[in-house]
Design a protein around this motif. Structure first.
Motif, PDB file in Angstrom:
ATOM      1  N   MET A 153       1.010  -0.769  -0.184  1.00  0.00           N
ATOM      2  CA  MET A 153       0.402  -0.044  -0.316  1.00  0.00           C
ATOM      3  C   MET A 153       0.628   1.231   0.309  1.00  0.00           C
ATOM      4  SD  MET A 153      -3.001  -1.294   2.872  1.00  0.00           S
ATOM      5  CE  MET A 153      -4.098   0.303   2.203  1.00  0.00           C
ATOM      6  N   LEU A 154       1.489   1.390   0.756  1.00  0.00           N
ATOM      7  CA  LEU A 154       2.818   2.320   0.705  1.00  0.00           C
ATOM      8  C   LEU A 154       3.426   2.930  -0.346  1.00  0.00           C
ATOM      9  CD1 LEU A 154       5.067   2.045   3.803  1.00  0.00           C
ATOM     10  CD2 LEU A 154       3.343   4.107   3.778  1.00  0.00           C
ATOM     11  N   GLN A 155       3.348   1.719  -1.341  1.00  0.00           N
ATOM     12  CA  GLN A 155       4.308   1.491  -2.743  1.00  0.00           C
ATOM     13  C   GLN A 155       3.172   2.490  -3.803  1.00  0.00           C
ATOM     14  OE1 GLN A 155       7.304   2.966  -3.932  1.00  0.00           O
ATOM     15  NE2 GLN A 155       8.081   0.535  -3.391  1.00  0.00           N
ATOM     16  N   ARG A 156       2.079   2.199  -3.298  1.00  0.00           N
ATOM     17  CA  ARG A 156       1.204   2.508  -3.917  1.00  0.00           C
ATOM     18  C   ARG A 156       1.247   4.146  -4.247  1.00  0.00           C
ATOM     19  NH1 ARG A 156      -3.085  -0.929  -6.340  1.00  0.00           N
ATOM     20  NH2 ARG A 156      -2.186  -3.168  -6.678  1.00  0.00           N
ATOM     21  N   VAL A 157       1.127   4.240  -2.393  1.00  0.00           N
ATOM     22  CA  VAL A 157       1.193   6.060  -2.175  1.00  0.00           C
ATOM     23  C   VAL A 157       2.107   6.401  -2.861  1.00  0.00           C
ATOM     24  CG1 VAL A 157       1.224   7.431  -0.001  1.00  0.00           C
ATOM     25  CG2 VAL A 157      -0.666   5.260   0.205  1.00  0.00           C
ATOM     26  N   MET A 158       3.317   5.914  -2.697  1.00  0.00           N
ATOM     27  CA  MET A 158       4.432   6.494  -3.586  1.00  0.00           C
ATOM     28  C   MET A 158       3.933   6.384  -5.077  1.00  0.00           C
ATOM     29  SD  MET A 158       7.166   7.282  -1.898  1.00  0.00           S
ATOM     30  CE  MET A 158       8.355   7.123  -2.424  1.00  0.00           C
ATOM     31  N   ILE A 159       3.406   5.658  -5.836  1.00  0.00           N
ATOM     32  CA  ILE A 159       3.078   6.031  -6.767  1.00  0.00           C
ATOM     33  C   ILE A 159       2.750   7.025  -7.201  1.00  0.00           C
ATOM     34  CG2 ILE A 159       2.814   5.428  -9.219  1.00  0.00           C
ATOM     35  CD1 ILE A 159       3.665   2.741  -7.978  1.00  0.00           C
ATOM     36  N   ALA A 160       1.817   7.413  -6.236  1.00  0.00           N
ATOM     37  CA  ALA A 160       0.738   8.108  -6.739  1.00  0.00           C
ATOM     38  C   ALA A 160       1.437   9.556  -5.985  1.00  0.00           C
ATOM     39  CB  ALA A 160      -0.530   8.223  -4.968  1.00  0.00           C
ATOM     40  N   ALA A 161       1.583  10.027  -5.266  1.00  0.00           N
ATOM     41  CA  ALA A 161       2.154  10.967  -4.785  1.00  0.00           C
ATOM     42  C   ALA A 161       3.444  11.170  -6.130  1.00  0.00           C
ATOM     43  CB  ALA A 161       3.468  10.741  -3.595  1.00  0.00           C
ATOM     44  N   ALA A 162       4.196  10.784  -6.630  1.00  0.00           N
ATOM     45  CA  ALA A 162       5.072  11.214  -7.899  1.00  0.00           C
ATOM     46  C   ALA A 162       4.403  11.276  -8.627  1.00  0.00           C
ATOM     47  CB  ALA A 162       5.739   9.925  -8.711  1.00  0.00           C
ATOM     48  N   LEU A 163       2.850  11.326  -8.993  1.00  0.00           N
ATOM     49  CA  LEU A 163       2.192  11.793 -10.353  1.00  0.00           C
ATOM     50  C   LEU A 163       1.428  12.943 -10.241  1.00  0.00           C
ATOM     51  CD1 LEU A 163       0.672   7.719 -11.508  1.00  0.00           C
ATOM     52  CD2 LEU A 163       2.169   9.509 -12.272  1.00  0.00           C
ATOM     53  N   MET A 164       1.228  13.436  -9.052  1.00  0.00           N
ATOM     54  CA  MET A 164       0.624  14.688  -8.333  1.00  0.00           C
ATOM     55  C   MET A 164       1.051  15.595  -8.872  1.00  0.00           C
ATOM     56  SD  MET A 164      -1.823  14.666  -5.347  1.00  0.00           S
ATOM     57  CE  MET A 164      -1.972  15.848  -5.083  1.00  0.00           C
ATOM     58  N   GLY A 165       2.029  16.025  -9.113  1.00  0.00           N
ATOM     59  CA  GLY A 165       2.409  16.802 -10.481  1.00  0.00           C
ATOM     60  C   GLY A 165       2.820  16.798 -11.777  1.00  0.00           C
ATOM     61  N   ASP A 166       1.599  15.333 -12.154  1.00  0.00           N
ATOM     62  CA  ASP A 166       1.431  15.220 -14.203  1.00  0.00           C
ATOM     63  C   ASP A 166       3.139  15.653 -14.434  1.00  0.00           C
ATOM     64  OD1 ASP A 166      -1.344  15.081 -13.674  1.00  0.00           O
ATOM     65  OD2 ASP A 166      -1.545  17.280 -13.658  1.00  0.00           O
ATOM     66  N   PRO A 167       3.616  14.245 -13.875  1.00  0.00           N
ATOM     67  CA  PRO A 167       5.339  14.319 -14.778  1.00  0.00           C
ATOM     68  C   PRO A 167       5.458  14.099 -16.161  1.00  0.00           C
ATOM     69  CG  PRO A 167       5.084  12.873 -13.331  1.00  0.00           C
ATOM     70  CD  PRO A 167       3.727  13.889 -13.454  1.00  0.00           C
ATOM     71  N   VAL A 168       5.919  14.641 -17.015  1.00  0.00           N
ATOM     72  CA  VAL A 168       6.379  13.761 -17.934  1.00  0.00           C
ATOM     73  C   VAL A 168       7.354  12.364 -18.275  1.00  0.00           C
ATOM     74  CG1 VAL A 168       5.757  16.461 -19.679  1.00  0.00           C
ATOM     75  CG2 VAL A 168       8.492  15.409 -18.956  1.00  0.00           C
ATOM     76  N   LEU A 169       7.922  12.390 -16.901  1.00  0.00           N
ATOM     77  CA  LEU A 169       8.879  11.667 -16.525  1.00  0.00           C
ATOM     78  C   LEU A 169       8.931  10.416 -15.155  1.00  0.00           C
ATOM     79  CD1 LEU A 169      11.792   9.382 -17.958  1.00  0.00           C
ATOM     80  CD2 LEU A 169      13.152  11.551 -16.455  1.00  0.00           C
ATOM     81  N   LEU A 170       8.534   9.887 -15.310  1.00  0.00           N
ATOM     82  CA  LEU A 170       8.203   8.814 -14.135  1.00  0.00           C
ATOM     83  C   LEU A 170       9.427   7.502 -13.575  1.00  0.00           C
ATOM     84  CD1 LEU A 170       7.266   8.417 -11.258  1.00  0.00           C
ATOM     85  CD2 LEU A 170       5.903   6.982 -12.509  1.00  0.00           C
ATOM     86  N   LEU A 171      10.565   8.178 -12.826  1.00  0.00           N
ATOM     87  CA  LEU A 171      12.065   7.662 -12.622  1.00  0.00           C
ATOM     88  C   LEU A 171      11.859   6.301 -11.362  1.00  0.00           C
ATOM     89  CD1 LEU A 171      13.887  10.878 -12.766  1.00  0.00           C
ATOM     90  CD2 LEU A 171      14.364   8.846 -14.078  1.00  0.00           C
ATOM     91  N   ALA A 172      11.533   4.835 -11.556  1.00  0.00           N
ATOM     92  CA  ALA A 172      11.146   3.789 -10.459  1.00  0.00           C
ATOM     93  C   ALA A 172      12.421   3.149 -10.441  1.00  0.00           C
ATOM     94  CB  ALA A 172      10.055   3.309 -11.412  1.00  0.00           C
ATOM     95  N   ASP A 173      12.934   3.684  -8.892  1.00  0.00           N
ATOM     96  CA  ASP A 173      13.996   2.574  -8.660  1.00  0.00           C
ATOM     97  C   ASP A 173      14.039   1.593  -7.718  1.00  0.00           C
ATOM     98  OD1 ASP A 173      17.384   2.429  -7.997  1.00  0.00           O
ATOM     99  OD2 ASP A 173      17.298   4.127  -6.881  1.00  0.00           O
ATOM    100  N   GLU A 174      13.924   0.436  -8.527  1.00  0.00           N
ATOM    101  CA  GLU A 174      14.074  -1.047  -8.384  1.00  0.00           C
ATOM    102  C   GLU A 174      12.483  -1.072  -6.515  1.00  0.00           C
ATOM    103  OE1 GLU A 174      17.034  -3.420  -7.474  1.00  0.00           O
ATOM    104  OE2 GLU A 174      18.622  -2.445  -8.078  1.00  0.00           O
ATOM    105  N   PRO A 175      11.763  -0.473  -7.419  1.00  0.00           N
ATOM    106  CA  PRO A 175      10.693  -0.026  -6.929  1.00  0.00           C
ATOM    107  C   PRO A 175      10.158  -1.748  -6.251  1.00  0.00           C
ATOM    108  CG  PRO A 175       9.708   0.065  -9.139  1.00  0.00           C
ATOM    109  CD  PRO A 175      11.543  -0.111  -9.482  1.00  0.00           C
TER     110      PRO A 175
END
Length: 318
Positions: A153-175
């Motif tokens: 669940m926490l990792q899902r929260v992390m992914i949601a947080a990463a998308l909050m700013g509508d990024p053009v680039l998402l970096l996933a470091d061994e998530p």
């Protein structure tokens, strides 16, 4: 325009005899997933963190790291702060180490866009609820603390947080490293769906070739700070051309293996305290010749391979 375009990136650290990253070229297109794979210490995480300007203390960098067309290496503090809350975001390995345990989940999700002046509190909360729903979580989590959530669940929260700013680039470091197998599969499927939904370019850093095969459009294989092979995921896994890539694939555990022992790559990666001449993999490669030890190979072709003696066989031909 690519979401990420790295050209000729060289990164040096104090006390090392050679660059930690040595001429890295890598691109991630809009809505594309590129997997960056290799052994621990190969430079994968440093490459991904360079896209956010997260370089180690004392590091010196050459080349360019373009995110949405703008060079991160030339940005000042204000531009970097705007980049990290808007156009680019990262999902780290361990969500418990990245989230303040004393703050509610809602605060964690909204504080970046609120304090960056991009939106008000009400709009930020609406966006957080929308993204929690997108990652399969309910709005009641806004009022919970990280310690009340499971690792998945926490990792899902992390992914949601990463998308909050509508990024053009998402970096996933061994998530998925800190997750169980079931949660790993859920996170991988979730990243794929979100990429399609939001059109975000994704750089997926992993040492797990199975995960790379499951999620990526293209794969870049890294060894000793260089990209030694890159190409479409299907072609690279079916017919690897660099001996290192083939050895990695051959060492993957298989249920149908006839040999009871796991395959391994002999030797050790090169020491950063020693200079390198020629191909960095030569000391561990069964195909190495004097040419390999004297001259550094350059990648060539659409399925690019930096090797003087590229393979033409299957991953088991090592």
């Amino acid at each position: 325009m690519n979401a990420l375009d790295i050209r000729g990136l060289r990164l040096r650290l104090p006390g090392t005899a050679r660059p930690v990253l040595d001429g890295v070229d890598l691109a991630v297109g809009p809505g594309e997933t590129v997997a960056l794979v290799g052994e621990s210490g190969s430079g994968k995480s440093l490459t991904s963190r360079s896209a956010l300007g997260l370089l180690p203390p004392g590091a010196t960098a050459e080349g360019s790291v373009l995110v949405d067309g703008e060079d991160v290496l030339t940005m000042g503090p204000d531009r970097l702060r705007a980049l990290r809350t808007g156009r680019a975001a990262m999902v780290f390995q361990d969500p418990r180490a990245a989230i303040n345990p004393l703050r509610r989940v809602g605060d964690f999700l909204t504080e970046g866009v609120r304090f960056g002046g991009r939106t008000g509190a009400a709009d930020a909360e609406r966006r957080a609820v929308e993204l929690l729903d997108a990652v399969g979580l309910g709005k009641e989590l806004l009022h919970r603390y990280p310690g009340q959530l499971s690792g998945g669940m926490l990792q899902r929260v992390m992914i949601a947080a990463a998308l909050m700013g509508d990024p053009v680039l998402l970096l996933a470091d061994e998530p998925t490293t800190a997750l169980d197998v079931t949660s790993q599969a859920e996170v991988i499927a979730l990243l794929g769906r979100l990429r399609e939904r939001f059109g975000t370019g994704l750089l997926f850093v992993t040492h797990d070739l199975g995960l790379a095969a499951a999620i990526s459009d293209r794969v870049c294989v890294m060894y000793a700070g260089r990209i030694v092979e890159s190409g479409p995921a299907g072609a690279l896994f079916e017919r690897p051309r660099h001996p290192y890539t083939a050895a990695l694939l051959a060492s993957t555990p298989r249920l149908d293996s006839r040999n009871g022992r796991l395959a391994a790559i002999d030797g050790q990666p090169p020491d950063l305290r020693q200079e390198l001449t020629g191909c960095a993999f030569a000391a561990r490669c069964r195909y190495a010749t004097e040419l390999c030890r004297e001259q550094t190979p350059e990648p060539q072709g659409e399925h690019a391979v930096a090797c003087h003696h590229p393979l033409e066989g299957s991953p088991l031909d090592v």
